[in-house]
Design an enzyme around this catalytic site. Structure first.
Site, PDB file in Angstrom:
ATOM      1  N   ASN A  90      13.299 -20.159  -1.986  1.00 46.20           N
ATOM      2  CA  ASN A  90      12.761 -21.344  -2.639  1.00 46.20           C
ATOM      3  C   ASN A  90      12.449 -21.036  -4.106  1.00 46.20           C
ATOM      4  OD1 ASN A  90      11.643 -23.967  -2.922  1.00 46.20           O
ATOM      5  ND2 ASN A  90      10.943 -23.897  -0.793  1.00 46.20           N
ATOM      6  N   HIS A 120       5.261   1.993 -12.221  1.00 45.30           N
ATOM      7  CA  HIS A 120       5.066   2.886 -13.354  1.00 45.30           C
ATOM      8  C   HIS A 120       4.493   4.216 -12.868  1.00 45.30           C
ATOM      9  CE1 HIS A 120       5.556  -0.214 -16.537  1.00 45.30           C
ATOM     10  NE2 HIS A 120       5.227  -1.011 -15.539  1.00 45.30           N
ATOM     11  N   THR A 167       1.796  -4.034   1.137  1.00 46.09           N
ATOM     12  CA  THR A 167       1.890  -2.685   0.589  1.00 46.09           C
ATOM     13  C   THR A 167       2.459  -1.688   1.591  1.00 46.09           C
ATOM     14  OG1 THR A 167      -0.375  -2.179   1.265  1.00 46.09           O
ATOM     15  CG2 THR A 167      -0.063  -3.085  -0.963  1.00 46.09           C
ATOM     16  N   LYS A 168       2.571  -2.096   2.859  1.00 50.69           N
ATOM     17  CA  LYS A 168       3.079  -1.216   3.917  1.00 50.69           C
ATOM     18  C   LYS A 168       4.088  -1.982   4.762  1.00 50.69           C
ATOM     19  CE  LYS A 168      -1.187   1.392   4.239  1.00 50.69           C
ATOM     20  NZ  LYS A 168      -2.357   1.711   5.012  1.00 50.69           N
ATOM     21  N   LYS A 185      -1.489 -10.925  14.231  1.00 48.36           N
ATOM     22  CA  LYS A 185      -1.105 -10.960  15.645  1.00 48.36           C
ATOM     23  C   LYS A 185       0.363 -10.569  15.773  1.00 48.36           C
ATOM     24  CE  LYS A 185       0.321 -15.816  15.917  1.00 48.36           C
ATOM     25  NZ  LYS A 185       0.151 -17.074  16.631  1.00 48.36           N
TER      26      LYS A 185
END
Length: 194
Positions: A90, A120, A167-168, A185
């Site tokens: 989108n 960085h 982040t994981k 869930k």
């Protein structure tokens, strides 16, 4: 020193670092300019003008008859993005794709999603970069204004809630949300339709 064509991409594929002061980085700069120019051309056209698709096809080097991307759209490395079939992105997506982004079949991406594959260096942040490819697996659904960080894999049929910062890695069939994204869930795989 002379560098073989593609050397900068091999560094990126291995996580870096790269150094903007080195001659090999010019290949990356050239691709960024090519990509930014093609995105600007596509974004300058009216949404009902189908000729923007040709700009995006040139950006990615493939036909987009099985991929739909709404403008405005920004991607800095079109040569590093791979699409499966029936992918939908989108409007207002930003793909920072130097290390590679792969969208598998059936992925849906909501407005305002940001995907980064570059970071960085902590100590030399103005000149050195590190990298991590992002993979979004089959039929995953990425909600509005999600940010996906370098090196993340979003599993098949996973759902990432609006506004999440991922982040994981996200497991297959998981629903995650929040900043940083955490498990909400697990979905029932037997209820998923192709």
């Amino acid at each position: 020193m002379d560098y073989e064509k593609g050397y900068v991409y091999r560094l990126m594929d291995n996580g870096g670092p790269t150094d903007v002061r080195e001659a090999y980085f010019k290949e990356a700069v050239d691709e960024m300019m090519r990509a930014r120019t093609l995105c600007a051309k596509a974004n300058a056209k009216m949404p009902d003008d189908p000729s923007h698709i040709a700009d995006l096809e040139e950006l990615f080097g493939r036909k987009l008859d099985d991929v739909r991307i709404l403008t405005p759209f920004i991607c800095d490395f079109g040569n590093r993005v791979k699409f499966g079939k029936n992918v939908f992105i989108n409007h207002s997506a930003i793909l920072s794709a130097s290390s590679g982004i792969e969208f598998e079949d059936g992925v849906s991406v909501a407005p305002g999603v940001r995907i980064a594959t570059i970071n960085h260096d902590f100590n030399e942040r103005h000149t050195k970069y590190t990298y991590g490819k992002v993979t979004i697996k089959k039929n995953a659904w990425i909600g509005m204004n999600v940010t996906i960080c370098p090196g993340v894999t979003v599993g098949a049929y996973a759902v990432v809630a609006a506004g999440a910062v991922v982040t994981k890695d996200v497991p297959d069939y998981a629903v995650v949300g929040g900043c940083p994204a955490k498990m909400i869930k697990m979905q029932n795989p037997s209820l998923q339709k192709e």
